[in-house]
Design a protein around this motif. Structure first.
Motif, mmCIF file in Angstrom:
data_model
loop_
_atom_site.group_PDB
_atom_site.id
_atom_site.type_symbol
_atom_site.label_atom_id
_atom_site.label_comp_id
_atom_site.label_asym_id
_atom_site.label_seq_id
_atom_site.Cartn_x
_atom_site.Cartn_y
_atom_site.Cartn_z
ATOM 1 N N ARG A 46 1.367 35.298 19.808
ATOM 2 C CA ARG A 46 0.790 34.373 20.777
ATOM 3 C C ARG A 46 -0.730 34.497 20.850
ATOM 4 O O ARG A 46 -1.398 33.625 21.389
ATOM 5 N N LEU A 47 -1.284 35.568 20.304
ATOM 6 C CA LEU A 47 -2.735 35.752 20.287
ATOM 7 C C LEU A 47 -3.420 34.888 19.229
ATOM 8 O O LEU A 47 -4.629 34.680 19.284
ATOM 9 N N SER A 48 -2.669 34.371 18.269
ATOM 10 C CA SER A 48 -3.303 33.625 17.172
ATOM 11 C C SER A 48 -3.955 32.328 17.658
ATOM 12 O O SER A 48 -5.060 31.995 17.219
ATOM 13 N N ALA A 49 -3.315 31.582 18.526
ATOM 14 C CA ALA A 49 -3.885 30.306 18.984
ATOM 15 C C ALA A 49 -5.228 30.496 19.702
ATOM 16 O O ALA A 49 -6.191 29.800 19.368
ATOM 17 N N PRO A 50 -5.337 31.420 20.664
ATOM 18 C CA PRO A 50 -6.657 31.598 21.292
ATOM 19 C C PRO A 50 -7.724 32.078 20.306
ATOM 20 O O PRO A 50 -8.889 31.693 20.421
ATOM 21 N N LEU A 51 -7.329 32.904 19.323
ATOM 22 C CA LEU A 51 -8.307 33.344 18.330
ATOM 23 C C LEU A 51 -8.788 32.172 17.475
ATOM 24 O O LEU A 51 -9.985 32.023 17.223
ATOM 25 N N PHE A 52 -7.857 31.336 17.028
ATOM 26 C CA PHE A 52 -8.243 30.153 16.249
ATOM 27 C C PHE A 52 -9.094 29.204 17.091
ATOM 28 O O PHE A 52 -10.065 28.624 16.596
ATOM 29 N N LEU A 53 -8.743 29.041 18.353
ATOM 30 C CA LEU A 53 -9.527 28.180 19.234
ATOM 31 C C LEU A 53 -10.947 28.725 19.386
ATOM 32 O O LEU A 53 -11.923 27.979 19.287
ATOM 33 N N PHE A 54 -11.072 30.019 19.603
ATOM 34 C CA PHE A 54 -12.391 30.639 19.717
ATOM 35 C C PHE A 54 -13.211 30.406 18.453
ATOM 36 O O PHE A 54 -14.392 30.026 18.525
ATOM 37 N N CYS A 55 -12.587 30.611 17.293
ATOM 38 C CA CYS A 55 -13.296 30.401 16.024
ATOM 39 C C CYS A 55 -13.701 28.934 15.855
ATOM 40 O O CYS A 55 -14.785 28.645 15.323
ATOM 41 N N THR A 56 -12.868 28.014 16.303
ATOM 42 C CA THR A 56 -13.204 26.589 16.211
ATOM 43 C C THR A 56 -14.368 26.250 17.126
ATOM 44 O O THR A 56 -15.289 25.526 16.734
ATOM 45 N N VAL A 57 -14.349 26.771 18.339
ATOM 46 C CA VAL A 57 -15.459 26.530 19.276
ATOM 47 C C VAL A 57 -16.759 27.075 18.691
ATOM 48 O O VAL A 57 -17.790 26.387 18.678
ATOM 49 N N GLU A 58 -16.716 28.293 18.199
ATOM 50 C CA GLU A 58 -17.912 28.898 17.609
ATOM 51 C C GLU A 58 -18.367 28.120 16.381
ATOM 52 O O GLU A 58 -19.556 27.868 16.208
ATOM 53 N N GLY A 59 -17.428 27.756 15.528
ATOM 54 C CA GLY A 59 -17.771 27.012 14.325
ATOM 55 C C GLY A 59 -18.378 25.661 14.647
ATOM 56 O O GLY A 59 -19.395 25.266 14.060
ATOM 57 N N PHE A 60 -17.786 24.943 15.585
ATOM 58 C CA PHE A 60 -18.294 23.625 15.969
ATOM 59 C C PHE A 60 -19.675 23.739 16.603
ATOM 60 O O PHE A 60 -20.556 22.925 16.353
ATOM 61 N N GLY A 61 -19.854 24.759 17.412
ATOM 62 C CA GLY A 61 -21.127 24.929 18.104
ATOM 63 C C GLY A 61 -22.261 25.407 17.208
ATOM 64 O O GLY A 61 -23.420 25.127 17.487
ATOM 65 N N HIS A 62 -21.932 26.104 16.128
ATOM 66 C CA HIS A 62 -22.978 26.713 15.305
ATOM 67 C C HIS A 62 -23.097 26.142 13.901
ATOM 68 O O HIS A 62 -23.938 26.597 13.130
ATOM 69 N N THR A 63 -22.269 25.170 13.545
ATOM 70 C CA THR A 63 -22.365 24.613 12.200
ATOM 71 C C THR A 63 -23.646 23.808 12.035
ATOM 72 O O THR A 63 -24.177 23.253 12.999
ATOM 73 N N ARG A 68 -19.367 17.181 8.695
ATOM 74 C CA ARG A 68 -18.606 17.841 7.623
ATOM 75 C C ARG A 68 -17.574 18.818 8.201
ATOM 76 O O ARG A 68 -16.442 18.888 7.726
ATOM 77 N N TYR A 69 -17.966 19.553 9.215
ATOM 78 C CA TYR A 69 -17.048 20.498 9.872
ATOM 79 C C TYR A 69 -15.852 19.742 10.453
ATOM 80 O O TYR A 69 -14.699 20.118 10.241
ATOM 81 N N PHE A 70 -16.136 18.655 11.160
ATOM 82 C CA PHE A 70 -15.067 17.844 11.745
ATOM 83 C C PHE A 70 -14.164 17.270 10.658
ATOM 84 O O PHE A 70 -12.933 17.304 10.781
#
Length: 182
Positions: A46-63, A68-70
């Motif tokens: 169950r920890l995988s979804a929040p980790l993926f969400l965190f990585c997506t937020v960071e990736g979207f915010g810092h790309t 291209r990211y989208f």
């Protein structure tokens, strides 16, 4: 000149941890009926979804290239949605008892990226774009209902209904019924 090493996990390390946890979840998801897969596989996973969400937020915010990211996230979500479409409507890749997963977390990320971009446009005072982007995922189900109300025969046409089902399953996910609800 020496650079100080940062403490903590990198984005790649977080994604690998999330991926391993997701595999545990999928093993449990598909083989729990055998009684051989322990419940802790699912609990830990169950920890995988929040980790993926965190990585997506960071990736979207810092790309450096949000478009291209989208598009990369959208392409993955569309591929996953297409597999899900064939599971639902063609019976492909189902378990022996007919079970198939409704797990489309990447589609959730697509919807979130659209909303985040809309919020950024609102911050930049680009109100029309911002409101349209932020509202599009919310309004999309109503557009489908309007389409089916205006053209009810689509549901009776084998090709028309199949194309519409694929569109709302894969490239333009209908968050009210297709995404995993996350």
């Amino acid at each position: 000149m020496l650079t100080a090493k940062r403490a903590g996990l990198s984005g790649t390390a977080l994604k690998i941890i999330a991926l391993v946890l997701m595999v545990l979840d999928h093993i449990h998801y598909f083989f729990e009926f055998t009684g051989l897969v322990p419940e802790w596989f699912s609990m830990l996973a169950r920890l995988s979804a929040p980790l993926f969400l965190f990585c997506t937020v960071e990736g979207f915010g810092h790309t450096h290239d949000r478009k291209r990211y989208f598009l990369r996230i959208w392409a993955i979500a569309t591929a996953m949605g297409t597999v899900e479409f064939f599971m639902m409507y063609a019976g492909v890749l189902r378990r022996g008892d007919g079970f198939y997963p409704l797990n489309a977390i990447m589609q959730n990320f697509v919807i979130l990226c659209i909303i985040w971009q809309g919020i950024d446009w609102l911050r930049q005072r680009r109100f029309v774009r911002g409101v349209l982007a932020a509202a599009a995922p919310i309004l999309w189900p109503f557009c489908i209902v309007a389409l089916l109300t205006l053209f009810p025969k689509i549901q009776d046409a084998p090709i028309g209904s199949a194309v519409l089902a694929w569109v709302i399953t894969a490239p333009l996910p209908l968050w009210t019924s297709i995404t995993d609800g996350g």
